[in-house]
Scaffold this motif. Structure first.
Motif, PDB file in Angstrom:
ATOM      1  N   ASP A   1       0.814  -1.208   0.000  1.00 17.05           N
ATOM      2  CA  ASP A   1       0.000   0.000   0.000  1.00 17.05           C
ATOM      3  C   ASP A   1       0.852   1.266   0.000  1.00 17.05           C
ATOM      4  OD1 ASP A   1       0.949  -0.504   2.499  1.00 17.05           O
ATOM      5  OD2 ASP A   1      -0.871   0.116   3.562  1.00 17.05           O
ATOM      6  N   VAL A   2       2.005   1.229   0.667  1.00 22.15           N
ATOM      7  CA  VAL A   2       2.909   2.378   0.652  1.00 22.15           C
ATOM      8  C   VAL A   2       3.575   2.501  -0.710  1.00 22.15           C
ATOM      9  CG1 VAL A   2       4.926   3.421   1.754  1.00 22.15           C
ATOM     10  CG2 VAL A   2       3.271   2.137   3.124  1.00 22.15           C
ATOM     11  N   PHE A   3       3.945   1.392  -1.290  1.00 17.47           N
ATOM     12  CA  PHE A   3       4.512   1.366  -2.648  1.00 17.47           C
ATOM     13  C   PHE A   3       3.563   2.030  -3.649  1.00 17.47           C
ATOM     14  CE2 PHE A   3       4.529  -1.098  -6.664  1.00 17.47           C
ATOM     15  CZ  PHE A   3       5.796  -0.804  -7.139  1.00 17.47           C
TER      16      PHE A   3
ATOM     17  N   THR B   1      -8.422   0.494 -10.541  1.00 17.30           N
ATOM     18  CA  THR B   1      -9.175  -0.474 -11.334  1.00 17.30           C
ATOM     19  C   THR B   1      -8.542  -1.860 -11.175  1.00 17.30           C
ATOM     20  OG1 THR B   1      -7.837  -0.108 -13.314  1.00 17.30           O
ATOM     21  CG2 THR B   1      -9.740   1.336 -12.985  1.00 17.30           C
ATOM     22  N   ARG B   2      -9.249  -2.866 -11.671  1.00 17.73           N
ATOM     23  CA  ARG B   2      -8.710  -4.225 -11.573  1.00 17.73           C
ATOM     24  C   ARG B   2      -7.398  -4.331 -12.339  1.00 17.73           C
ATOM     25  NH1 ARG B   2     -11.821  -9.770 -13.578  1.00 17.73           N
ATOM     26  NH2 ARG B   2     -10.155 -11.233 -12.981  1.00 17.73           N
ATOM     27  N   ARG B   3      -7.339  -3.709 -13.509  1.00 24.75           N
ATOM     28  CA  ARG B   3      -6.117  -3.738 -14.311  1.00 24.75           C
ATOM     29  C   ARG B   3      -4.969  -3.051 -13.578  1.00 24.75           C
ATOM     30  NH1 ARG B   3      -4.892   0.246 -18.325  1.00 24.75           N
ATOM     31  NH2 ARG B   3      -3.141  -0.355 -19.660  1.00 24.75           N
TER      32      ARG B   3
ATOM     33  N   ALA C   1       0.485  -5.122  -8.268  1.00 28.05           N
ATOM     34  CA  ALA C   1       0.973  -6.328  -7.597  1.00 28.05           C
ATOM     35  C   ALA C   1       2.181  -6.911  -8.323  1.00 28.05           C
ATOM     36  CB  ALA C   1      -0.144  -7.359  -7.512  1.00 28.05           C
ATOM     37  N   ALA C   2       2.140  -6.919  -9.661  1.00 20.38           N
ATOM     38  CA  ALA C   2       3.264  -7.456 -10.433  1.00 20.38           C
ATOM     39  C   ALA C   2       4.507  -6.580 -10.282  1.00 20.38           C
ATOM     40  CB  ALA C   2       2.866  -7.585 -11.904  1.00 20.38           C
ATOM     41  N   ALA C   3       4.318  -5.259 -10.323  1.00 16.42           N
ATOM     42  CA  ALA C   3       5.459  -4.353 -10.176  1.00 16.42           C
ATOM     43  C   ALA C   3       6.062  -4.450  -8.784  1.00 16.42           C
ATOM     44  CB  ALA C   3       5.014  -2.919 -10.456  1.00 16.42           C
ATOM     45  N   TYR C   4       5.218  -4.642  -7.779  1.00 15.70           N
ATOM     46  CA  TYR C   4       5.720  -4.768  -6.402  1.00 15.70           C
ATOM     47  C   TYR C   4       6.525  -6.052  -6.224  1.00 15.70           C
ATOM     48  CZ  TYR C   4       5.687  -5.049  -1.305  1.00 15.70           C
ATOM     49  OH  TYR C   4       6.060  -5.156   0.006  1.00 15.70           O
TER      50      TYR C   4
END
Length: 267
Positions: free
Chosen positions: A178-180, A197-199, A205-208
């Motif tokens: 969430d901070v990211f 959005t969902r996208r 999530a993938a970038a994190y």
């Protein structure tokens, strides 16, 4: 601020109704520049600017600014623009400050996910666990999927940015998701409004998972890069900035490389 927020009541105010069309157009240009600079609606030390300076800064001429109008006026050497949304500027700056402070403090703790049960239920019927016979022997032989995956991995070339990423990549308890996301959303005002959005959630999530804690060391540089109006480096090569949040997240390594190139160009 990236948007010009003008209440409709201003267009029925005596200041606007009593102004000439040229004065109204000048006022719009001045107001837009003040919102972009977040200067509270005051252009400081501009009384003695020449025509070229006015054109390059605000897109108006010194003659147009010199026209007497209630929409803008000189106070000493400063030009005060009527109708500047000061409350909106304070709200945007406060939200931006809060997001950055939350990032420095580690943000809110991420919710722990409940473990999922993966054990298979036993069965009393042994026939259900036995494989079904087949007349085609080729169907009983498993495909060498593991070997194919290894071959595909060898063919893929990992992208290596020209500037190395500082810090350890991947998920980090001191820098939760969430901070990211909050650090990234501060780069553009439009990204701070509404829910993802969902996208965008999938891209975040993938970038994190890909960068995670490593982005923390580049967040300030990326933030200043996106605030800068500079669109070319000293050699004339254009910078690129994504307006779409999902595209930003999907290409985060390229964004960091561009931001670092911009930062090096400022030195």
């Amino acid at each position: 601020m990236e948007y010009l927020n003008i209440p409709t009541s201003i267009f029925s105010s005596p200041e606007f109704i009593g102004a000439e069309p040229a004065q109204r157009a000048t006022w719009i240009a001045l107001l837009g520049w003040c919102c972009d600079q977040e200067n509270g609606g005051v252009v400081r030390g501009c009384r003695h600017w020449n025509d070229r300076r006015w054109m390059q800064t605000c897109g108006v001429t010194s003659e147009e600014v010199g026209l007497t109008s209630d929409l803008y006026r000189f106070e000493g050497d400063d030009l005060v623009v009527y109708g500047f949304p000061r409350e909106l500027q304070d709200a945007v700056q406060a939200r931006r400050f809060a997001n950055r402070e939350n990032g420095k403090k580690g943000g809110r703790p991420s919710a722990e996910k409940a473990p999922q049960e993966t054990e298979e239920e036993p069965t009393d019927n042994p026939k259900e666990t036995e494989p079904k016979p087949t007349d085609n022997p080729s169907e009983t032989q498993p495909e060498p999927t593991g070997k194919r995956k290894k071959e595909r991995k060898k063919e893929r070339k990992e992208y290596t940015p020209p500037y190395p990423l500082e810090g350890e990549a991947g998920e980090c308890a001191d820098y939760p998701l969430d901070v990211f996301v909050a650090d990234i959303r501060t780069c553009r005002e439009a990204w701070q409004v509404g829910e993802l959005t969902r996208r965008e959630r999938q891209a975040a999530a993938a970038a994190y998972r890909d960068l995670g804690a490593a982005y923390r060391n580049h967040a300030e540089t990326v933030y200043r890069y996106y605030l800068s109006p500079q669109d070319k480096d000293r050699k004339g090569t254009r910078y690129f900035r994504y307006d779409d949040l999902a595209a930003f997240l999907n290409n985060l390594r390229n964004v960091i490389s561009q931001a670092q190139r911009w930062a090096d160009d400022q030195q």
